[in-house]
Design an enzyme around this catalytic site. Structure first.
Site, PDB file in Angstrom:
ATOM      1  N   ASP A   1      29.801  23.910  25.733  1.00  0.00           N
ATOM      2  CA  ASP A   1      29.920  22.564  26.278  1.00  0.00           C
ATOM      3  C   ASP A   1      30.729  21.766  25.266  1.00  0.00           C
ATOM      4  O   ASP A   1      30.235  21.402  24.207  1.00  0.00           O
ATOM      5  CB  ASP A   1      28.517  21.967  26.473  1.00  0.00           C
TER       6      ASP A   1
ATOM      7  N   GLU B   1      31.487  20.430  34.348  1.00  0.00           N
ATOM      8  CA  GLU B   1      30.198  20.149  33.714  1.00  0.00           C
ATOM      9  C   GLU B   1      29.043  19.968  34.704  1.00  0.00           C
ATOM     10  O   GLU B   1      28.001  20.585  34.538  1.00  0.00           O
ATOM     11  CB  GLU B   1      30.336  18.933  32.792  1.00  0.00           C
TER      12      GLU B   1
ATOM     13  N   LYS C   1      38.535  14.150  23.076  1.00  0.00           N
ATOM     14  CA  LYS C   1      38.478  14.781  24.395  1.00  0.00           C
ATOM     15  C   LYS C   1      39.090  13.875  25.457  1.00  0.00           C
ATOM     16  O   LYS C   1      39.660  14.340  26.438  1.00  0.00           O
ATOM     17  CB  LYS C   1      37.027  15.092  24.741  1.00  0.00           C
TER      18      LYS C   1
ATOM     19  N   ASP D   1      25.565  12.499  36.051  1.00  0.00           N
ATOM     20  CA  ASP D   1      25.874  12.926  34.687  1.00  0.00           C
ATOM     21  C   ASP D   1      26.530  11.791  33.914  1.00  0.00           C
ATOM     22  O   ASP D   1      27.716  11.524  34.077  1.00  0.00           O
ATOM     23  CB  ASP D   1      26.801  14.163  34.774  1.00  0.00           C
TER      24      ASP D   1
END
Lengths: 693, 549
Positions: free
Chosen positions: A8, A149, A71, A171
């Site tokens: 992850d 994800e 990211k 999420d």
């Protein structure tokens, strides 16, 4: 025995997992014994890096040679950070992080690791995914598969479930927000719809806190502590702690020391929730949008699965309970679920490639069906050629692997021609709201005598989330040679009007699809009609055609609009089922679609079409015929398709010509519609339809 | 079969584990996904108690509401924490930690947790152990057993290691130090001797750092205030010292920033400096280890195969270094330092559960009553069949069920005796000596001191000395009982028989009989060191009334 890990790769934290001897996914701790490694890199020198908690601490100390949150810049060619005279792209930085994760995992597990499944946010586009794969390669990891994800979290949850259910995955991570709706059925996890806001995450809650305290400090001492980067970093770290504290305590304290002054502040949980209410509201809007896309309501969900550290905030938990009417699903680790799901997937990939199964999984998930997180399309011109629009080829939420072929008409000249395709990602026609992610040039288009050639453009999207584009010239059947070229630095032309070159213009077609939604259509006929309408939309060159959907029964659906957006049309067609169930337009036959069609098509130039689908006898046939004639007088062509209890004579009366009236059966509905689309595309709407042959 | 969870109730961190479906002991992470939870309790309000990280953070903002290191005060009759108008005893504070561990674990696993095994240091005395049990009771838990930390660690170690070996378990935790010699065999864990200090642990290393920080701060800023007398700063430094210590375990240097008022000082410390500051502490563990080794020799064990490092504080490189220096020819192994104790307790819990279940099955199949079966009245065949049935019913491997027979041979952690008068001097006459194999039962006869005594006071003491007679100053009174209603005209030196019985958990039961009149006194020692009566009931009542987060 070969080991593949799940990774992850998060905005704020990363984690590694593996399937253990008993077949269960477990987190692999890093060298410090932590389950999570902060996605932070400290450059001690150009070649010596420190990754993780220590780097995060250095950042808190105001050390400037620290990279974090990179990211968010994956795939961005303009993003570059410099440390000790060396520049690093987001891919380089991710590679450093991945290498550290890999090395630590090798030490902890005491074996070599060469393969991994890496998770990415659902919103990541082709470029970002490719950048992620590249980063892994640099870290000497072979990527077995890239998975989204929320899907990974669902896999981790799904393997523990024994009953079929539909859930929403909410999420909220450190920097991103994703909503995904999925069905867990037997041994399959099927993603139905997904979407998110990648500019929203726990970090925004932190920033609100800092803003709140800094404003008070400024008020008191007249200085803004946020002016100074070192001070800001320090506040950032401590504000995050306050936020976490407020998930447990009712109050928390904060101090700011800046420029010789000290301010002591206190905040209650209620105040914190008040100053961040709008952030929560943004997640609400997004969740409801995705629910709508999935054609579901809160009541129809079996539960809401919370993923991501930020869902620990009581305000999120309370909100979910309020919206869904039940407490969120328990029993899943919000920080680890994504990573554990990746390990399960890695194991499945490994088992599939090995001749004998490597492990038998404790769970029951053997298949994962994901859907497109975004629509993919290309840049086209709008109906009156006054501006560029985004023309969607593969609509969002379509099952992966997905492939779509769309015809595009171009005028051919004496010489062989080139066709430039700009790959887009976005949900609306408005170019500004889309991301342009690639440019492809197809060459070798041959001259055809009619002057207009059809190029079938095929988009393919595979399980790894990468796009393949191909084009075939329909008249010659030849595949065009393709070259991927860099995007021009100057893309400002997309904001200007396309150049008006009359002779190369292909006429723009406007079509109304009017579907009889009376009670007799219920069930199988409606399903076939939906399939037929979807097929029609797929076969049509939407860069040169606009379509409006007009369901009718006792009433005509209000405010139909002409659009070139394939996703909108697909969603619209999907909604016919719920319209039928709820009787939005009634269940009788007391109206007809021609007055409304005329209103809608009046502003458009020819060629214009109304395609009517009827399965029974309408109550006021005379009125319908009279209005249909009015349309015909305006030059609008009416194609009437009937089946079941439809009246053949009546169909002929409303159609512009006998050839345009077709009585068929359910089985042929799909092919009839697709034939119409093909003819419309190939003739530019000028040829005769000749359905009866 | 019910699951019995293992809880390592530590001075600085606690941890909960259970044996999962595959037969492996696994830790259940807390709400924040951490595998260990700080043993810190904050009484936010009368009805709101916070445990763990967030309680620990409150050391820097509301230190007056926060309790840490409560384990060091278990069994201390004088300890009380006043907060929000309520007086909290150590048992209740520990109960909140247990409650939090159990709550988070059951939230995570989705089922209720009732039965637990709790660990305590081997060096804990009687009252500390009893207080630990009471904490479990207050938390609403069914404490199946108390198991000593090094024994639990050895049990976890023994699961994966089948050859016979003698290991020295060096267990340096956050607040306690245990050093134990244990023989690990395939189906047997045998404790030979124990030593240690339950007032020595990682916290003391932190304290050294805090002193260093304060001095540095003073030197750099010139601020003359004693910053350690400010509770918020003290809490802040406590957290930072621990952080720096951990950083220095993996890196050569660490940095920390101290803010007091508007003054800021950046602390930079290298590992050598830290090692130098804490040298005496590490050396003290070696001294205690050597004392234990002397005792082991007396028990006939003069060599051992390896040193097993357990407890989070053994992560400090200086510990391995000093052990290597002092035991150059012995292999030193770090064994799952943070979790092995909780895991061992979980294994022990499962063994207890299997044992109970086997008794139930055998009793059901044969019609014998449970106590009968418990006392060993069954055939080998009946046992084997019951084991198979249990394995089938619970989806366990037969090996796991068989392994549950692992025998734990423990020894007394202390010597226990009574207060007597000898040659006009008050001394302690030990009845059970330290390192006696448990369970143990010993009886000694004494005489009444004077003529016509109406009652006799039996004062029970514990000490660390393996001798029959010990000075009171070397002993600690752990409770007493009075034999009343003695026969009239009892002459001096009439016989009184005192029996001490210690069970496998190391808990003592005392019986005293005045033989002439056959007056018997059977008591669990009465002591004010362990919560009881109304205080206990009030604490229990609060367990259900508070919101725990």
């Amino acid at each position: 025995m070969e080991t593949a890990i799940g990774i992850d790769l998060g905005t704020t934290f990363s984690a590694v997992s593996v399937i253990d001897e008993s077949g269960k996914p477990v987190i692999v701790k890093n060298a410090l014994g932590e389950s999570l490694t902060p996605s932070v890199i400290f450059f001690e020198s150009a070649n010596n890096t420190v990754v993780g908690s220590e780097a995060k601490e250095m950042q808190a100390f105001g050390e400037s040679n620290v990279a974090s949150f990179f990211k968010r810049n994956m795939g961005d060619v303009n993003f570059e950070l410099n440390f000790h005279g060396k520049s690093f792209s987001a891919t380089d930085l991710s590679a450093i992080l991945l290498k550290k994760l890999k090395d630590d995992a090798e030490t902890t597990l005491n074996r070599k690791i060469a393969k991994a499944v890496v998770t990415v946010p659902a919103y990541f586009n082709d470029l970002q995914k490719k950048a992620t794969i590249k980063a892994a390669e640099k870290a000497e990891l072979e990527v077995l598969r890239i998975i989204n994800e929320p899907t990974a979290a669902a896999i981790a949850f799904g393997v523990t479930q024994s009953k079929n259910q539909t859930i929403l995955v909410y999420d909220l991570g450190g920097g991103t927000f994703d909503v995904t709706i999925l069905k867990i059925e037997d041994s399959t996890i099927q993603v139905i719809a997904t979407g998110g806001d990648h500019e929203l995450g726990g970090k925004d809650w932190d920033n609100r806190l800092i803003g709140y305290f800094a404003a008070q400090f400024k008020n008191e001492f007249g200085e803004d502590p946020l002016d100074d980067a070192v001070s800001f970093n320090d506040l950032l770290v401590r504000a995050e702690n306050v936020k976490k504290q407020l998930s447990t305590s009712q109050t928390s304290k904060f101090y700011i020391v800046y420029d010789g002054n000290r301010g002591n502040y206190e905040i209650t949980r209620a105040k914190f929730e008040e100053i961040t209410q709008d952030l929560l509201q943004r997640t609400t809007s997004k969740a409801e949008e995705i629910l709508q896309e999935a054609n579901l309501t809160w009541e129809q969900l079996d539960g809401v699965l919370l993923v991501g550290g930020s869902t620990r905030m009581p305000m999120v938990i309370n909100w979910v309970e309020q919206m869904s009417g039940k407490p969120p699903i328990k029993g899943i680790n919000v920080d680890e679920a994504v990573c554990l799901g990746a390990a399960i997937q890695a194991n499945i990939e490994l088992s599939e490639s090995a001749s004998v199964p490597v492990f038998s999984l404790g769970g029951r998930i053997s298949k994962i069906e994901d859907v497109m997180s975004h629509s993919l399309g290309l840049i086209a011109e709008n109906s009156d050629r006054s501006r560029y629009i985004n023309s969607i080829i593969i609509p969002k939420n379509k099952k992966i692997p997905a492939s779509e072929v769309r015809p595009y008409q171009i005028r051919t000249g004496r010489q062989t021609q080139e066709l430039e395709i700009y790959l887009t990602q976005g949900e609306t026609e408005i170019i500004g709201e889309c991301k342009i992610i690639g440019k492809y040039v197809f060459s070798g288009i041959e001259y055809v005598s009619s002057g207009i050639s059809i190029i079938d453009i095929e988009y393919q999207y595979d399980e790894n989330g990468t796009v393949q584009i191909a084009a075939t010239q329909r008249e010659t059947g030849k595949k065009l040679s393709m070259e991927e070229v860099p995007l021009p630095a100057d893309m400002s032309w997309i904001d200007r009007a396309p150049e008006q070159i009359q002779e190369t213009a292909v006429p723009h077609i406007s079509v109304v699809i009017a579907v009889d939604l009376s009670g007799s259509m219920s069930g199988h006929p409606l399903a076939e009609a939906q399939k037929a309408a979807k097929g029609f939309v797929e076969k049509l060159d939407l860069s040169n055609a606009s379509v409006a959907l007009m369901p009718f029964a006792d009433r005509v659906e209000e405010n139909p609009e002409l659009t070139q957006n394939a996703k909108k049309l697909t969603n619209g067609i999907n909604q016919w089922s719920s319209m039928m169930d709820s009787g939005t337009v009634g269940w009788g036959n007391s109206t007809h679609p021609f007055d409304e069609s005329l209103k809608l098509l009046k502003k458009r130039d020819n060629p214009r079409f109304v395609i009517v689908l009827a399965d029974g006898v309408w109550s006021y046939q005379d009125r319908a015929i009279a209005s249909a004639k009015k349309c015909a007088a305006e030059g609008i062509e009416i194609i009437a398709i009937g089946f079941g209890g439809a009246d053949k004579k009546f169909l002929q009366a409303i159609a512009t010509s006998d050839e345009n009236a077709l009585f068929t059966n359910l089985e042929n509905l799909v092919s009839s519609f697709s034939k119409i689309a093909q003819v419309l595309t190939e003739t530019g709407g000028k040829g005769s339809i000749r359905l009866n042959q | 079969m019910d699951k019995i969870f293992g809880i390592d109730l530590g001075t600085t961190y606690s941890c909960i584990a259970y044996v999962d479906e595959s037969g492996k002991p696994v830790v259940v992470p807390n709400e924040d996904n951490e595998r260990t939870t700080p043993s810190v309790v904050a009484f936010e309000g009368e009805a709101s108690v916070i445990v763990g990280n967030y309680a620990k953070n409150m050391l820097t903002t509301d230190p007056e509401k926060v309790v840490s290191f409560i384990k060091r005060d278990m069994g201390n009759p004088y300890y009380v924490k006043k907060c929000n108008g309520i007086e909290y005893k150590p048992e209740e504070i520990s109960a909140r930690i247990l409650q939090k561990l159990v709550k988070d674990a059951s939230d995570k696993l989705g089922f209720e947790i009732k039965d637990v095994v709790i660990t305590c240091p081997a060096y804990f005395g009687e009252n500390e152990k009893l207080a630990t049990k009471k904490a479990g009771e207050i938390a609403g838990l069914n404490v199946k057993s108390i198991i000593e930390e090094p024994v639990a660690a050895a049990l976890a170690y023994g699961i994966d290691h089948t050859q016979n070996q003698t290991v020295l378990v060096y267990d340096l935790g956050g607040g306690t130090f245990d050093v134990t010699m244990i023989k690990v065999k395939p189906q047997e864990i045998q404790v030979i001797v124990k030593g240690g200090d339950h007032q020595l642990g990682g916290k003391d290393w932190d304290n050294s750092l805090m002193g260093f920080f304060a001095e540095k701060f003073k030197g750099e800023t010139g601020v003359e205030d004693d910053i350690l007398s400010n509770p918020e700063i003290l809490g802040d430094l406590q957290i930072k010292a621990e952080k720096v210590k951990k950083t220095l375990s993996v890196r050569d240097n660490a940095k920390e920033k101290i803010v007091y008022g508007t003054d800021t000082s950046n602390i930079d410390i290298i590992r050598e400096k830290f090692d130098e500051l804490t040298k005496d502490l590490a050396e003290r563990t070696i001294m205690l280890t050597n004392l234990m080794l002397d005792d082991a020799k007396k028990e006939g064990v003069s060599s051992f195969d390896k040193i097993l490092m357990v407890g989070g504080s053994t992560k400090m490189p200086q510990i391995k270094e000093i052990l290597e220096k002092n035991f150059p020819n012995i292999s030193i192994e770090a064994f799952d330092q943070d979790e092995s104790v909780a895991k061992g307790a979980a294994i022990y819990g499962q063994q207890l559960a299997i044992g109970e279940e086997l008794i139930r099955i055998i009793s059901e199949k044969t019609g014998k009553n449970k106590d009968d079966v418990k006392s060993g009245n069954y055939t080998e065949k009946e046992k084997v069949e019951a084991q198979q049935q249990l394995a089938d019913e619970n989806g366990l491997k037969i090996g796991t069920v068989q392994k549950a027979e692992t025998k734990i041979i423990n020894v007394a952690s202390k010597s226990f005796g009574v207060e007597v008068i000898e040659n006009n001097r008050v001394v302690i006459s030990n009845i059970i000596l330290i390192h006696t194999v448990l369970p143990a039962k010993c009886t000694k006869k004494y005489g009444t001191l004077e003529d016509n005594m109406q009652n006799i006071r039996i004062a029970v003491y514990e000490n660390n000395i393996k001798e029959d007679t010990v000075a009171t100053s070397d002993s600690k009174e752990i409770g007493q009982g009075i034999i009343e209603g003695l026969p009239a005209n009892l002459p001096a030196n009439s016989p009184v028989q005192v029996t001490f019985e210690i069970d496998r958990e190391g808990l003592i039961n005392v019986t005293a009989v005045e033989l002439t009149g056959n007056n018997e006194l059977n008591f669990r020692i009465e002591t004010n060191s362990v919560i009881s009566g109304e205080e206990l009931e009030a604490a229990k009542a609060r367990s259900n009334a508070i919101k725990l987060s």
